[in-house]
Design an enzyme around this catalytic site. Structure first.
Site, PDB file in Angstrom:
ATOM      1  N   LYS A 128     -12.936   5.873 -15.368  1.00 41.05           N
ATOM      2  CA  LYS A 128     -11.537   5.435 -15.367  1.00 41.05           C
ATOM      3  C   LYS A 128     -11.005   5.615 -16.771  1.00 41.05           C
ATOM      4  CE  LYS A 128      -8.713   3.592 -12.348  1.00 41.05           C
ATOM      5  NZ  LYS A 128      -8.765   3.627 -10.885  1.00 41.05           N
ATOM      6  N   ASP A 168      -3.217   6.480 -11.356  1.00 39.88           N
ATOM      7  CA  ASP A 168      -3.415   5.063 -11.018  1.00 39.88           C
ATOM      8  C   ASP A 168      -2.065   4.407 -11.354  1.00 39.88           C
ATOM      9  OD1 ASP A 168      -5.870   3.182 -10.287  1.00 39.88           O
ATOM     10  OD2 ASP A 168      -4.663   2.066 -11.706  1.00 39.88           O
ATOM     11  N   THR A 212      -4.378   6.804   0.140  1.00 39.79           N
ATOM     12  CA  THR A 212      -4.917   5.449  -0.060  1.00 39.79           C
ATOM     13  C   THR A 212      -4.407   4.516   1.039  1.00 39.79           C
ATOM     14  OG1 THR A 212      -4.852   5.913  -2.415  1.00 39.79           O
ATOM     15  CG2 THR A 212      -5.272   3.638  -1.776  1.00 39.79           C
ATOM     16  N   ASN A 243       3.086   3.487  -4.386  1.00 37.76           N
ATOM     17  CA  ASN A 243       2.482   4.545  -3.580  1.00 37.76           C
ATOM     18  C   ASN A 243       1.589   4.032  -2.445  1.00 37.76           C
ATOM     19  OD1 ASN A 243      -0.302   6.298  -3.631  1.00 37.76           O
ATOM     20  ND2 ASN A 243       1.535   7.543  -3.460  1.00 37.76           N
ATOM     21  N   SER A 384      -8.904  12.892  -3.117  1.00 42.38           N
ATOM     22  CA  SER A 384      -8.965  13.603  -4.399  1.00 42.38           C
ATOM     23  C   SER A 384     -10.171  14.545  -4.411  1.00 42.38           C
ATOM     24  CB  SER A 384      -9.129  12.606  -5.555  1.00 42.38           C
ATOM     25  OG  SER A 384      -7.889  12.119  -5.976  1.00 42.38           O
TER      26      SER A 384
END
Ligand code: GLU
Length: 452
Positions: A128, A168, A212, A243, A384
């Site tokens: 991350k 993100d 997601t 999103n 992804s």
């Protein structure tokens, strides 16, 4: 409470090493709790120092990001990339641009990402990154200059077989475009598998923006199936309006479920008919996001529904609660309201949206099913990985192909989590099951590859 001596020791070690990283402590504690029954049964884990290695990132990169605003003033932000675990594939995970970002936030996210990515069943390690830069209120040109400055350092640490960032909070299609443009210029090669969440014209995948939210709804469908129920007609309380929540609403519209709440920093809205009752309403979420106003009240004004300033939506009556905004959004007080309302399904969507005391309280309710975000939201990073596959193949899959793979992935994540919990005598404990299933694959890969 942690009971196993090895788990306790590992937890105390991270507290002592990085006393200020409270989000990271929280994420590790929750995982260790879930892993205890397995750690008891597998003494070779302690001998191989697997937990100590698991909680220590392979690499942490911190860097200076200097950029110039529209008035010619120079600002300096701090950039991060935490490369947590590469035992099963290249590092993979998003970048978060938000004012409150510091190492503890990026480490908690990178740690969780390792489990999540493992659960997808695809070959991706955990990472991350991000910055304490706040894109809100900045012009396009300022965001572009920031992204270019950020990539000017980051590019030397990433690559399509090394580490593949994505978006993100605060990093969407616009930021990924600027980041990829700078990467391509610096490297002089069209290596587009290095970033995901790209625009479709230069290698992005169809259905990645929705993935997601769609994945979370597919997971919910599996939970409902397990309980002998169906999704049609269910009322869902969501948070945020970004999103992920948009993806949930879009899929809810297809499946006949009713999303009744959205939230923002200004409060929450309640739409009795459902945000998911029309395409116009679902699409309005995109407009709200693009406006950059960061206000959910705009929805209430436009569609004439009640707005509750300064409040969270967790006191409403709904069949399903899906916290889909950010970490620690649901605390003990909210959890008590949720239980008092007789909610049966608590499905985490945002990364670590529940404080640990609230999570254990919810999990202790006999009639409640609790599902963890690292399983529920894994469809985002899963698609992804499918984007990376398409980039490697130099092919473009149809939306139907991607969606079918996503669906299969979510069914499998639910299945392996439920089976892992069952194997360790934990019943239908999806939280512990996801931790165990996600962990085992990475731990086995680490042991087979020797100490490093
Ligand atoms: N940031 C997302 C997550 O939390 C997506 C990461 C990715 O696509 O690499 O999983």
């Amino acid at each position: 409470m942690l009971n196993n001596e090895y788990c306790k020791r590992v937890y105390e070690q991270i507290l002592a090493r990085d006393p200020d990283q409270k989000e990271f402590h929280q994420a590790v504690y929750e995982v260790l709790e879930g892993l205890e029954p397995m750690v008891e049964r597998r003494p070779e884990l302690e001998k191989n120092g697997i937990l100590e290695r698991f909680v220590e990132p392979e690499r942490v990169v911190t860097f200076r990001v200097p950029w110039t605003d529209d008035a010619g003033q120079v600002h300096v932000n701090r950039g991060y990339r935490v490369q947590f675990n590469s035992a099963i594939g290249p590092y993979k995970g998003g970048l978060r641009f938000q004012k409150n970002v510091y190492e503890g936030i990026i480490k908690f996210l990178g740690f969780e990402q390792t489990f999540k990515n493992s659960l997808t069943g695809l070959p991706i390690g955990g990472a991350k990154g991000g910055s304490d830069f706040d894109p809100r209120g900045k012009s396009d040109a300022e965001v572009m200059r920031f992204c270019q400055a950020y990539m000017t350092e980051l590019y030397r640490h990433i690559g399509q077989d090394i580490d593949c960032p994505a978006g993100d909070l605060g990093v969407g299609g616009r930021e990924i475009g600027y980041l990829y443009g700078q990467y391509r210029r610096l490297k002089g090669t069209f290596e587009n598998g290095v970033l995901t969440g790209k625009g479709f014209s230069y290698g992005g995948s169809l259905t990645r923006p929705e993935a997601t939210g769609y994945g979370a709804m597919y997971y919910l469908q599996e939970v409902l199936k397990h309980e002998g129920e169906e999704i049609k007609g269910k009322t869902i309380a969501c948070a945020g309006f970004g999103n992920v929540t948009w993806g949930i609403c879009k899929k809810a519209l297809h499946l006949g479920a009713k999303v009744v709440t959205l939230s923002g920093p200004d409060g929450y809205i309640y739409d009795e008919e459902g945000v998911s009752s029309s395409e116009e309403k679902v699409n309005y979420l995109l407009e709200m996001r693009a406006s950059g106003r960061n206000r959910v009240q705009d929805y209430a004004d436009k569609f004439g529904v009640p707005f509750f300033p300064g409040e969270k939506p967790w006191g409403v009556k709904a069949d399903v609660i899906m916290p889909s905004a950010m970490q620690n959004d649901v605390n003990m007080e909210s959890a008590q309201k949720i239980v008092a309302n007789g909610v049966k399904y608590y499905i985490e969507v945002a990364n670590m949206p529940t404080t640990n005391d609230a999570l254990y309280y919810l999990m202790s309710q006999k009639n409640m099913v609790v599902a963890p975000s690292k399983a529920v939201n894994a469809g985002g990073v899963g698609v992804s990985a499918l984007e990376m596959s398409q980039n490697s193949e130099r092919l473009v899959w149809t939306a139907e192909e991607v969606d079918a793979q996503l669906h299969k992935m979510m069914v499998n994540i639910h299945k392996v989590s439920a089976e892992a919990a069952e194997e360790y005598g934990l019943g239908y404990n999806l939280v512990a099951g996801a931790n165990i299933a996600g962990f085992q694959k990475v731990a086995n890969a680490m042991m087979e590859q020797g100490i490093f």
